[in-house]
Write an enzyme that holds these catalytic residues in place. Structure first.
Site, PDB file in Angstrom:
ATOM      1  N   GLU A   1      -7.091   4.401   7.759  1.00  0.00           N
ATOM      2  CA  GLU A   1      -6.977   5.832   7.477  1.00  0.00           C
ATOM      3  C   GLU A   1      -8.258   6.352   6.820  1.00  0.00           C
ATOM      4  O   GLU A   1      -8.676   7.490   7.063  1.00  0.00           O
ATOM      5  CB  GLU A   1      -5.729   6.101   6.610  1.00  0.00           C
ATOM      6  CG  GLU A   1      -4.453   5.929   7.427  1.00  0.00           C
ATOM      7  CD  GLU A   1      -3.223   5.523   6.649  1.00  0.00           C
ATOM      8  OE1 GLU A   1      -3.197   5.658   5.414  1.00  0.00           O
ATOM      9  OE2 GLU A   1      -2.263   5.052   7.295  1.00  0.00           O
TER      10      GLU A   1
ATOM     11  N   GLY B   1       2.128   2.367  10.618  1.00  0.00           N
ATOM     12  CA  GLY B   1       3.025   3.506  10.432  1.00  0.00           C
ATOM     13  C   GLY B   1       3.679   3.988  11.717  1.00  0.00           C
ATOM     14  O   GLY B   1       4.252   5.072  11.756  1.00  0.00           O
TER      15      GLY B   1
ATOM     16  N   LYS C   1       0.112   4.242  -0.196  1.00  0.00           N
ATOM     17  CA  LYS C   1      -0.546   5.424   0.359  1.00  0.00           C
ATOM     18  C   LYS C   1      -0.368   6.610  -0.611  1.00  0.00           C
ATOM     19  O   LYS C   1      -0.276   6.390  -1.815  1.00  0.00           O
ATOM     20  CB  LYS C   1      -0.003   5.743   1.753  1.00  0.00           C
ATOM     21  CG  LYS C   1      -0.015   4.510   2.668  1.00  0.00           C
ATOM     22  CD  LYS C   1       0.117   4.879   4.097  1.00  0.00           C
ATOM     23  CE  LYS C   1       0.390   3.642   4.915  1.00  0.00           C
ATOM     24  NZ  LYS C   1       0.017   3.791   6.298  1.00  0.00           N
TER      25      LYS C   1
ATOM     26  N   ASN D   1       0.871  -1.178   0.000  1.00  0.00           N
ATOM     27  CA  ASN D   1       0.000   0.000   0.000  1.00  0.00           C
ATOM     28  C   ASN D   1       0.909   1.228   0.000  1.00  0.00           C
ATOM     29  O   ASN D   1       1.498   1.559   1.029  1.00  0.00           O
ATOM     30  CB  ASN D   1      -0.892  -0.016   1.251  1.00  0.00           C
ATOM     31  CG  ASN D   1      -1.681   1.279   1.405  1.00  0.00           C
ATOM     32  OD1 ASN D   1      -1.779   2.076   0.467  1.00  0.00           O
ATOM     33  ND2 ASN D   1      -2.243   1.507   2.587  1.00  0.00           N
TER      34      ASN D   1
ATOM     35  N   HIS E   1      -9.595   0.706   4.851  1.00  0.00           N
ATOM     36  CA  HIS E   1      -8.305   0.977   5.505  1.00  0.00           C
ATOM     37  C   HIS E   1      -8.561   1.907   6.702  1.00  0.00           C
ATOM     38  O   HIS E   1      -9.412   2.793   6.636  1.00  0.00           O
ATOM     39  CB  HIS E   1      -7.340   1.626   4.515  1.00  0.00           C
ATOM     40  CG  HIS E   1      -5.939   1.694   5.042  1.00  0.00           C
ATOM     41  ND1 HIS E   1      -5.529   2.665   5.916  1.00  0.00           N
ATOM     42  CD2 HIS E   1      -4.869   0.885   4.858  1.00  0.00           C
ATOM     43  CE1 HIS E   1      -4.258   2.463   6.243  1.00  0.00           C
ATOM     44  NE2 HIS E   1      -3.835   1.385   5.609  1.00  0.00           N
TER      45      HIS E   1
ATOM     46  N   SER F   1       3.383  -2.005  10.377  1.00  0.00           N
ATOM     47  CA  SER F   1       4.834  -1.923  10.579  1.00  0.00           C
ATOM     48  C   SER F   1       5.562  -3.239  10.293  1.00  0.00           C
ATOM     49  O   SER F   1       6.519  -3.593  10.987  1.00  0.00           O
ATOM     50  CB  SER F   1       5.158  -1.424  11.989  1.00  0.00           C
ATOM     51  OG  SER F   1       4.614  -0.128  12.182  1.00  0.00           O
TER      52      SER F   1
ATOM     53  N   GLU G   1      -5.291  -5.180  10.581  1.00  0.00           N
ATOM     54  CA  GLU G   1      -4.338  -4.087  10.760  1.00  0.00           C
ATOM     55  C   GLU G   1      -4.661  -3.350  12.057  1.00  0.00           C
ATOM     56  O   GLU G   1      -5.528  -2.453  12.059  1.00  0.00           O
ATOM     57  CB  GLU G   1      -4.422  -3.109   9.596  1.00  0.00           C
ATOM     58  CG  GLU G   1      -4.064  -3.725   8.255  1.00  0.00           C
ATOM     59  CD  GLU G   1      -3.468  -2.698   7.311  1.00  0.00           C
ATOM     60  OE1 GLU G   1      -2.417  -2.976   6.751  1.00  0.00           O
ATOM     61  OE2 GLU G   1      -4.045  -1.604   7.159  1.00  0.00           O
TER      62      GLU G   1
HETATM   63  C1  PEP Z   1      -0.813   0.162   5.817  1.00  0.00           C
HETATM   64  O1  PEP Z   1      -0.777   1.298   5.359  1.00  0.00           O
HETATM   65  O2  PEP Z   1      -1.748  -0.583   5.518  1.00  0.00           O
HETATM   66  C2  PEP Z   1       0.259  -0.264   6.705  1.00  0.00           C
HETATM   67  C3  PEP Z   1       0.202  -1.458   7.239  1.00  0.00           C
HETATM   68  O3  PEP Z   1       1.285   0.636   6.925  1.00  0.00           O
HETATM   69  P1  PEP Z   1       2.706   0.356   7.631  1.00  0.00           P
HETATM   70  O4  PEP Z   1       3.228  -0.955   7.057  1.00  0.00           O
HETATM   71  O5  PEP Z   1       3.548   1.512   7.256  1.00  0.00           O
HETATM   72  O6  PEP Z   1       2.449   0.233   9.089  1.00  0.00           O
END
Ligand code: PEP
Length: 250
Positions: A97, A173, A11, A9, A95, A212, A167
Site C-alpha cells: 500500500e 485484503g 493498517k 498489521n 508494504h 488474506s 505479500e
Molecule cells: C497486510 O496488510 O499486510 C495484509 C496481508 O492484509 P490482509 O491479511 O488483510 O490481506
C-alpha cells in the site's frame, strides 16, 4: 530451526479503546500459543496505548512505516528513533500500500530499511507482485528487483537482523489467498536468491506470508517448508481470529 513469527498489521484502524480491547483480548488467549514470536503494528498514534498494555508481555509492537530521514523538516513523518522511543522493536517497510498509494519505489524502501536498522529496529521488508505481473510471468523478476535494491544498499548480512514478508498484491485484503504451493514457490525463490550471497543468512532468515491469511488457511500455509509465519492484516483486528492464526504458527 527458524522460530515462527506472526505480525499483525492493523493498517489505519482503531480508536484508543478498540486498541486496548484488542491487545487485552490477545493477551488473554496467549496460553495456547507455544513458541511463535508475536507482534502487532498499530497506527502511530495508538502505539502509546498498545505499549502501555503490552509492556512486560511476550507480544512486541512495531510501526507500519517510518521516514528514511533521521529528523528535520519532513512534516507528517515519523522517524525510526521516535518509534524506538515508544518501545517499538520492529517496523514494516515497503508494504504494497505504501508502494502503490504513496509512490515508494525500491530505492526509498531500501533507504527506509537501512534507516530502521540504523536505530536498532527489525525491518519487516514486504515484497510482492501485482496480478498483472504474475499473469505476465514476471513474479520472480519483480521479487528479485525488490530484494536486490535492499541487498545492494544494506548488504546481505543486514538480512540477518531482518524479516521478509512475501505479500502478493492480489491477495492483500481481497480474500484471495495464494495457494500454499504458490506461496512456497516464491518463498523458496527468495531464500535461494539470498543463498547465492550467503547460505547461512538465507537459512536463518524468517520469510512470512501475507495476503488474506485467516484461521482457516493458516495451518496449511505455515506448514510449507519455507514459510515461517505470517503478516496478517484484516484478521489481526479480531483477537480470536488472530490468536487462532498464532496457534497455527506453533
Ligand atoms: C497486510 O496488510 O499486510 C495484509 C496481508 O492484509 P490482509 O491479511 O488483510 O490481506
Amino acid at each position: 530451526m527458524r522460530r515462527p513469527v506472526v505480525a499483525g498489521n492493523w493498517k489505519m484502524n482503531g480508536t484508543q479503546a478498540e486498541a486496548a480491547a484488542l491487545v487485552g483480548g490477545i493477551e488473554q488467549g496467549l496460553a495456547g500459543v507455544r513458541h511463535a514470536e508475536l507482534l502487532v503494528c498499530p497506527p502511530f498514534v495508538l502505539i502509546p496505548v498498545v505499549a502501555e498494555w503490552l509492556g512486560g508481555s511476550r507480544i512486541a509492537w512495531g510501526g507500519q512505516n517510518l521516514s528514511a530521514h533521521k529528523s528535520g523538516a519532513y512534516t507528517g513523518e515519523v522517524s525510526g528513533a521516535m518509534l524506538r522511543d515508544f518501545g517499538c522493536s520492529h517496523v514494516i517497510v515497503g508494504h504494497s500500500e505504501r508502494r502503490a498509494l504513496y509512490g515508494e519505489g525500491d530505492e526509498v524502501v531500501a533507504e527506509k530499511f537501512r534507516a530502521a536498522q540504523n536505530v536498532g529496529l527489525v525491518p519487516i521488508l514486504c515484497v510482492g507482485e501485482t496480478l498483472a505481473e504474475r499473469e505476465a510471468g514476471e513474479t520472480e523478476a519483480v521479487i528479485a528487483r525488490q530484494l536486490d535494491a535492499v541487498v545492494h544498499l544494506a548488504g546481505v548480512a543486514a538480512m540477518d537482523s531482518a524479516i521478509i514478508a512475501y505479500e502478493p498484491v492480489w491477495a492483500i485484503g481481497t480474500g484471495k489467498t495464494a495457494t500454499p504451493a504458490q506461496a512456497q514457490a516464491v518463498h523458496a525463490f527468495i531464500r535461494q536468491r539470498l543463498a547465492q550471497l550467503s547460505a547461512t543468512v538465507a537459512e536463518r532468515l524468517r520469510i512470512l506470508y501475507g495476503g488474506s491469511v485467516k484461521a482457516a488457511n493458516a495451518q496449511e500455509l505455515f506448514g510449507q517448508p519455507d514459510i515461517d509465519g505470517g503478516l496478517i492484516g484484516g484478521a489481526s483486528l479480531d483477537a480470536g481470529e488472530f490468536l487462532a492464526i498464532c496457534r497455527a504458527a506453533g
